[in-house]
Scaffold this motif. Structure first.
Motif, PDB file in Angstrom:
ATOM      1  N   VAL A   1       3.865 -25.158  49.041  1.00  0.00           N
ATOM      2  CA  VAL A   1       2.929 -24.070  48.757  1.00  0.00           C
ATOM      3  C   VAL A   1       2.826 -23.228  50.029  1.00  0.00           C
ATOM      4  CG1 VAL A   1       0.539 -23.497  48.253  1.00  0.00           C
ATOM      5  CG2 VAL A   1       1.614 -25.472  47.146  1.00  0.00           C
ATOM      6  N   PRO A   2       3.143 -21.956  49.938  1.00  0.00           N
ATOM      7  CA  PRO A   2       2.995 -21.122  51.133  1.00  0.00           C
ATOM      8  C   PRO A   2       1.548 -21.175  51.604  1.00  0.00           C
ATOM      9  CG  PRO A   2       4.136 -19.922  49.398  1.00  0.00           C
ATOM     10  CD  PRO A   2       3.609 -21.188  48.781  1.00  0.00           C
ATOM     11  N   GLY A   3       1.365 -21.398  52.879  1.00  0.00           N
ATOM     12  CA  GLY A   3       0.005 -21.532  53.392  1.00  0.00           C
ATOM     13  C   GLY A   3      -0.634 -20.199  53.711  1.00  0.00           C
ATOM     14  N   SER A   4       0.180 -19.163  53.817  1.00  0.00           N
ATOM     15  CA  SER A   4      -0.298 -17.964  54.482  1.00  0.00           C
ATOM     16  C   SER A   4      -1.005 -16.956  53.578  1.00  0.00           C
ATOM     17  CB  SER A   4       0.890 -17.270  55.146  1.00  0.00           C
ATOM     18  OG  SER A   4       1.882 -17.010  54.173  1.00  0.00           O
TER      19      SER A   4
ATOM     20  N   ILE B   1      -7.828 -33.175  56.446  1.00  0.00           N
ATOM     21  CA  ILE B   1      -6.369 -33.117  56.573  1.00  0.00           C
ATOM     22  C   ILE B   1      -5.922 -31.670  56.425  1.00  0.00           C
ATOM     23  CG2 ILE B   1      -4.192 -33.866  55.495  1.00  0.00           C
ATOM     24  CD1 ILE B   1      -5.765 -36.359  54.491  1.00  0.00           C
ATOM     25  N   SER B   2      -4.948 -31.254  57.225  1.00  0.00           N
ATOM     26  CA  SER B   2      -4.498 -29.864  57.187  1.00  0.00           C
ATOM     27  C   SER B   2      -3.844 -29.531  55.850  1.00  0.00           C
ATOM     28  CB  SER B   2      -3.521 -29.589  58.330  1.00  0.00           C
ATOM     29  OG  SER B   2      -2.347 -30.357  58.175  1.00  0.00           O
ATOM     30  N   THR B   3      -4.177 -28.329  55.354  1.00  0.00           N
ATOM     31  CA  THR B   3      -3.663 -27.874  54.058  1.00  0.00           C
ATOM     32  C   THR B   3      -2.362 -27.102  54.180  1.00  0.00           C
ATOM     33  OG1 THR B   3      -4.816 -25.761  54.239  1.00  0.00           O
ATOM     34  CG2 THR B   3      -6.022 -27.576  53.193  1.00  0.00           C
ATOM     35  N   GLY B   4      -2.030 -26.677  55.391  1.00  0.00           N
ATOM     36  CA  GLY B   4      -0.897 -25.781  55.579  1.00  0.00           C
ATOM     37  C   GLY B   4      -1.352 -24.342  55.791  1.00  0.00           C
ATOM     38  N   GLN B   5      -2.611 -24.071  55.438  1.00  0.00           N
ATOM     39  CA  GLN B   5      -3.170 -22.747  55.776  1.00  0.00           C
ATOM     40  C   GLN B   5      -3.488 -22.704  57.263  1.00  0.00           C
ATOM     41  OE1 GLN B   5      -6.366 -22.513  52.529  1.00  0.00           O
ATOM     42  NE2 GLN B   5      -5.452 -20.469  52.514  1.00  0.00           N
ATOM     43  N   ASP B   6      -3.747 -21.500  57.752  1.00  0.00           N
ATOM     44  CA  ASP B   6      -4.117 -21.379  59.156  1.00  0.00           C
ATOM     45  C   ASP B   6      -5.401 -22.148  59.453  1.00  0.00           C
ATOM     46  OD1 ASP B   6      -1.976 -19.714  59.537  1.00  0.00           O
ATOM     47  OD2 ASP B   6      -3.166 -17.913  59.972  1.00  0.00           O
ATOM     48  N   LEU B   7      -5.420 -22.807  60.592  1.00  0.00           N
ATOM     49  CA  LEU B   7      -6.678 -23.333  61.094  1.00  0.00           C
ATOM     50  C   LEU B   7      -7.511 -22.170  61.598  1.00  0.00           C
ATOM     51  CD1 LEU B   7      -5.544 -26.423  63.232  1.00  0.00           C
ATOM     52  CD2 LEU B   7      -6.503 -26.426  60.918  1.00  0.00           C
ATOM     53  N   VAL B   8      -8.787 -22.136  61.231  1.00  0.00           N
ATOM     54  CA  VAL B   8      -9.691 -21.078  61.687  1.00  0.00           C
ATOM     55  C   VAL B   8     -10.964 -21.741  62.214  1.00  0.00           C
ATOM     56  CG1 VAL B   8     -10.941 -18.987  61.090  1.00  0.00           C
ATOM     57  CG2 VAL B   8      -8.775 -19.518  59.934  1.00  0.00           C
ATOM     58  N   VAL B   9     -11.208 -21.544  63.489  1.00  0.00           N
ATOM     59  CA  VAL B   9     -12.308 -22.228  64.176  1.00  0.00           C
ATOM     60  C   VAL B   9     -13.133 -21.209  64.938  1.00  0.00           C
ATOM     61  CG1 VAL B   9     -12.879 -24.023  65.867  1.00  0.00           C
ATOM     62  CG2 VAL B   9     -10.802 -24.234  64.471  1.00  0.00           C
TER      63      VAL B   9
ATOM     64  N   GLY C   1      -1.315 -21.317  63.304  1.00  0.00           N
ATOM     65  CA  GLY C   1      -0.499 -21.295  62.103  1.00  0.00           C
ATOM     66  C   GLY C   1       0.912 -20.870  62.433  1.00  0.00           C
ATOM     67  N   PRO C   2       1.869 -21.041  61.572  1.00  0.00           N
ATOM     68  CA  PRO C   2       1.746 -21.862  60.369  1.00  0.00           C
ATOM     69  C   PRO C   2       1.591 -23.326  60.730  1.00  0.00           C
ATOM     70  CG  PRO C   2       4.032 -21.206  60.706  1.00  0.00           C
ATOM     71  CD  PRO C   2       3.233 -20.489  61.743  1.00  0.00           C
ATOM     72  N   MET C   3       0.798 -24.019  59.921  1.00  0.00           N
ATOM     73  CA  MET C   3       0.461 -25.407  60.201  1.00  0.00           C
ATOM     74  C   MET C   3       1.263 -26.347  59.301  1.00  0.00           C
ATOM     75  SD  MET C   3      -1.814 -26.303  62.503  1.00  0.00           S
ATOM     76  CE  MET C   3      -2.437 -27.849  61.781  1.00  0.00           C
TER      77      MET C   3
ATOM     78  N   HIS D   1       7.421 -27.085  64.979  1.00  0.00           N
ATOM     79  CA  HIS D   1       6.780 -26.702  63.715  1.00  0.00           C
ATOM     80  C   HIS D   1       6.597 -25.191  63.575  1.00  0.00           C
ATOM     81  CE1 HIS D   1       5.885 -30.825  62.534  1.00  0.00           C
ATOM     82  NE2 HIS D   1       5.462 -31.064  63.748  1.00  0.00           N
ATOM     83  N   GLY D   2       6.964 -24.438  64.593  1.00  0.00           N
ATOM     84  CA  GLY D   2       6.766 -23.000  64.515  1.00  0.00           C
ATOM     85  C   GLY D   2       5.321 -22.571  64.635  1.00  0.00           C
ATOM     86  N   THR D   3       4.455 -23.502  64.982  1.00  0.00           N
ATOM     87  CA  THR D   3       3.021 -23.186  65.046  1.00  0.00           C
ATOM     88  C   THR D   3       2.680 -22.420  66.321  1.00  0.00           C
ATOM     89  OG1 THR D   3       2.603 -25.268  63.885  1.00  0.00           O
ATOM     90  CG2 THR D   3       0.700 -24.196  64.930  1.00  0.00           C
ATOM     91  N   THR D   4       1.899 -21.363  66.171  1.00  0.00           N
ATOM     92  CA  THR D   4       1.416 -20.629  67.337  1.00  0.00           C
ATOM     93  C   THR D   4      -0.114 -20.563  67.297  1.00  0.00           C
ATOM     94  OG1 THR D   4       1.599 -18.496  66.235  1.00  0.00           O
ATOM     95  CG2 THR D   4       3.513 -19.234  67.492  1.00  0.00           C
ATOM     96  N   PHE D   5      -0.692 -20.227  68.419  1.00  0.00           N
ATOM     97  CA  PHE D   5      -2.140 -20.243  68.589  1.00  0.00           C
ATOM     98  C   PHE D   5      -2.605 -18.888  69.093  1.00  0.00           C
ATOM     99  CE2 PHE D   5      -0.656 -24.483  68.642  1.00  0.00           C
ATOM    100  CZ  PHE D   5      -1.652 -25.236  68.060  1.00  0.00           C
ATOM    101  N   ALA D   6      -3.749 -18.456  68.602  1.00  0.00           N
ATOM    102  CA  ALA D   6      -4.316 -17.199  69.084  1.00  0.00           C
ATOM    103  C   ALA D   6      -5.828 -17.312  69.086  1.00  0.00           C
ATOM    104  CB  ALA D   6      -3.871 -16.036  68.193  1.00  0.00           C
TER     105      ALA D   6
END
Lengths: 368, 368, 368, 368
Positions: free
Chosen positions: C361-364, C280-288, C212-214, C149-154
């Motif tokens: 929809v671009p999530g970013s 449910i994930s919107t496609g925007q970055d998860l922010v926790v 993200g991207p999610m 999915h190309g998702t990375t975590f930071a």
């Protein structure tokens, strides 16, 4: 601990008692977008419902299904599908005399000991009536599997008490009260049941259920093997005492050179495996056989004890199936469908992107 | 989907492959305070391990168990117990030729199709070697059940291929290589196996396992019935094709007036139920029978296909059990113990404060 | 009840104690075919391991990972991946004096009361050392998610005790001992920690993790919502006392006309939701964001009781993190990755064939 | 994957949509013998139901509960308890215009993307109406916990938008429409809400729930810690964006010498832990705080896109809560009760026979 949910991803939570206001289930995890209405479910319930011949209980239950949730404009939404069946022909007085004794071979004793007391009306929670919601849930699974994988399910009685029932054609199954794939022996079966009923006794049965064509790869070793979960599903049906996959107990006397199903580019040559190797579907038909014990509620007097631990004699009157195996066929089909459905989703979860390099092997060649 | 965990409250997660560096399991949910050391586990592993007679695979594995966690100063802490067994006698070259074909009757084909490729060394994950960690976990369950409920487990081979093995006494089971409760027929069994091995073929077996005395009330209807979970556990053992509880398939030809076990203040008079009614333990002995198919790895040539889908012939050399059923007895005992253990905890969770008014019924009377 | 398994389809079973022979985990349900070696996992462990600066515990653990199963010829096979880390720098004598008292704010008391006794060495099972296997498992999840999915975590520390840490750039995170995305305030943080250590006290911290991207659509209402399972994962990390998604507690004083993130064809305009709507994930970055409490093992004397219930005073010497939050960043990233991984598989199971008609929809856009 | 079941041993399976025929749940695993009738449940539902003041949605729903199963002669039987609430005041036309657009901050968008389409009537499955069955299930849990452990639950609003609400006494909670433990500021809260409603906007809130006296020892590390599961339960409530246990985010700026709650023979001196250490209950009161975001359905126009991806403007009319936090108090109490109930059974399963040697420590001293 809360054992009333069946399945891991396609989850069916069952509720109700034989003589409570209603029975039903909640299906959670159904894929969205499946066209679904009561009309898809009712025919399966009609196959199982009581009162359809003189050989089953005479309780009159229409078993009308109502969908309470999870369907919008004729399609599943992916959210829980609640199904309810109202009980309409309860006669709780039939069971008042059972409260203080325990029928031999019945769950009366174990429910009382486990929970401290029990609902004695019609067997309460232990009644085979609770299989109706599973037949309903199975109808949903069957529809999805037929649409997505072309898989269909069939079942038949292969033995009634002492009488083996030769296979003569699947088309006969719905044309007799026994779910027998047979036309020649029906009169004999009728006579057998009439004699049994007159004697106030009951008898066992053997049922076979099959499914195909099957997708290859379903089953989750090491423990949630497809055959292990089929065994769990089948042994959980009321009165079932034995389960076989493929050759079953016949495999004990087979040699490896006979049992192992040979493969050719045109398909497997036999199906002793019953469609499962290493707990994973081979693509051949699933073939499952179950033993159903004789009903414990019989008119003949039997020794038991009462709640005070004193010896007594129990005779069971009221409405009961003299062979609970007769109505077991649609139930076993439904349970098999629920297992396959759950595993179709589980397989997609982990292996949805797997590619392999083996040309397709027709599964059907050895199924005859 | 992640089917490598067995049990709900006493959970055993299995890992490893036949020829990887190690196999093992993690037991989660074990009650704290149980005295436990490797010495409690090793004897059970020794009963199952290979190479102990000429009738089983000649692979030499000491199956030495190491406890990595969950035990402090000789007692379980209530936290996960990790158990590891190092593989020491791997000969991966034995299997190189298997990579491109599929043994008839073996999981080669289904693993390849499900996962896209497979570890061919010794059957990889599909090997019966993975039952060793379950035997180890079962030893923990057995110890707790014996201490808390006095329950013990026993198993025996009741049929080897065509030869039925009469019961002559439990004391014989550990005195022959077959786990036969018999002394008179051992020579005949030896000869049968020798002939089979010479022929390069394999055979099936029937195993019976029993447990008792059992607490009353274990089992969680509607689906997690004690017998349903036993069926799941047994059918999940490598090569098992059939499971029976109590009378099993014999119940098909029984009448209700025979099958239903009568109760008296002195106990049940028979045990056709096999210790379970309505999915809940009655207090009688659990009696379970399983059918083990003949091993698929045989020297005789068999038709199959290769990965390109072309016809080929497969002969399997290397080290294999000619009757995988021989070592199945301690495995089946262990799986039964794991089911009972899990249900003992589940029952305590929901019904730990239940009181009932029925005087105790001895479970043992009808067990003979 | 057996709470040592994390996840539903991508399941991680953790075992071990701080000063036992080894810690580790078994990952069940990993999709097959993923290229995987120790080299994919070790770098993440190295980020978390102790002894890397004067601000964390001086225990010297290489945290070398060994893969025991589930990988064949460099690829995951779809079967359980067992990971083991040997403990090498145990000094059990440091904890002998703790056996009879309970450190205020520590799990000493609750483990003793729950299980009847406890392994006191290094906190036993309650030690933050047990997060190491989760970081290892998280590395596997991260790799699959990045590839599929190309998702990375930071992650980054946003506050250390009283000091808020402004965001200056992700590139700084690995260049200081605090995981601060900041370069200007590092000296101040160092001084703060030095003063704290000298005082024998400890402090809390706030950590933010993002992904993200999610993919859109992850999360299983009604209960297994993506944010609910993130909260479960985060609150389960040692010492965490609070969890926020997106605006978090800031949402209390927002108006609906501010909080609700507006959509445009070019993306969301803000991300107060933190990437989740309706669970449910919107496609925007998860922010926790999480709050980590100050360590309970401090040198300052504190009032407590002993096992006899008598008043006593506790000072904790030995090797401890004065701010356990410092090493929490890679742990929180790993736990977030495990949640997202599990939900990616769960979503595929139920909705793998869903088609919808909404243009992407671009999530970013609103993530800045 | 089937996320509609809450709990492990005390399992609640929720079904229904805001404007379908009915909503409800099935509780599986309830201990047998609990006296239970609709009268035990209805009062809790009445606290949550809509239409009770001008500050909440004006939808008129009596929320009458019907018990369909699991209760016989006024006591729970240990079998599933099915609870049904019929929807009576559906006005589906209110939502027709929402079908083609997505409200900013609402689950419209994510449900549509996840499942391919959605039931738009009243938010369908995403509606806060689905918390009603949880309040009903929570009433069962509360009753059992009160009878078995003396534990009671209470909740209150601690902040409404910008207005903090000082604690003045639990007795005030049921005497105002806000669940405020306060009498002095109610007029101010009323005015605030009236202004907000006039503006067509919405606001957030902060809620605190507490439980006590608590049994010591509940919680199942490593992952199913009591606080982790509380966080999961709370973050899963509609509109919740943050969860705190005890000191919560306040712990970031506390020193260890302050945060760690000292023990004395007379009890803990403070309760910064919020009743949980190491994921296990200490016996002190559980103290949980949640942030509820402002409702997304507001009259003010907001930018969004339609299903074709084109820009549009959304204004939401119809019946909505301008502060969904107002009705969140009984919901949060119920979810807390469900977590504690589940863990009471889980603890009994594994540790039902644990004995320890520590004299009882009063939990209450530091709770003030």
């Amino acid at each position: 601990m809360s054992g009333s949910t069946f399945g891991h991803l396609f989850r069916v939570t069952n509720f109700g008692e034989s003589h409570g206001p209603a029975i039903g289930c909640v299906i959670d995890g159904c894929p969205p977008g499946l066209a679904l209405s009561e009309g898809d479910i009712q025919p399966e319930l009609d196959r199982r419902r009581p009162g359809t011949s003189r050989h089953v209980t005479q309780r009159q239950e229409p078993d009308s299904i109502e969908i309470l949730s999870g369907v919008h404009e004729g399609r599943t939404t992916g959210t829980p599908i609640a199904l309810v069946i109202r009980n309409v022909d309860s006669r709780s007085r039939d069971y008042a005399n059972l409260l203080d004794t325990f029928r031999p071979g019945h769950a009366d004793y174990t429910y009382h000991r486990k929970y401290g007391f029990r609902d004695p009306r019609g067997g309460g929670r232990a009644s085979a009536r609770l299989t109706a919601p599973m037949v309903a849930a199975g109808a949903v699974a069957k529809k999805w599997l037929r649409e997505q994988h072309g898989t269909t399910f069939a079942g038949r009685m292969t033995q009634l008490g002492d009488i083996e029932i030769p296979f003569e054609g699947w088309e006969h199954v719905d044309a007799n009260p026994f779910f027998a794939a047979n036309v020649s022996d029906i009169a004999r079966l009728e006579a057998y049941m009439d004699e049994l009923r007159k004697a106030g006794d009951s008898c066992g049965a053997r049922i076979e259920v099959v499914a195909g064509p099957m997708p290859v790869g379903l089953g989750e070793p090491l423990f949630d093997k497809l055959d292990a979960e089929i065994a769990y599903a089948m042994m959980g049906i009321n009165a079932v005492k034995g389960v076989e996959i493929g050759a079953g107990f016949g495999a004990v006397t087979q040699r490896g050179s006979t049992h192992g199903d040979e493969l050719t580019p045109h398909g497997f040559l036999t199906n002793h495996a019953g469609g499962v190797l290493g707990g994973i579907s081979t693509g051949q038909d699933l073939v499952v056989s179950i033993a159903v014990k004789p009903t414990s509620s019989i008119r003949l007097p039997r020794r038991s004890i009462d709640r005070a631990g004193q010896p007594t004699t129990v005779e069971t009157h009221g409405r009961h199936d003299p062979c609970v195996g007769i109505r077991a066929t649609p139930i076993a089909e439904a349970m098999l469908a629920l297992v396959v459905m759950d595993h179709a989703l589980r397989h997609r979860a982990q292996c949805g992107d797997v590619r392999h390099d083996v040309p397709p092997v027709p599964g059907s060649l050895g199924n005859a």
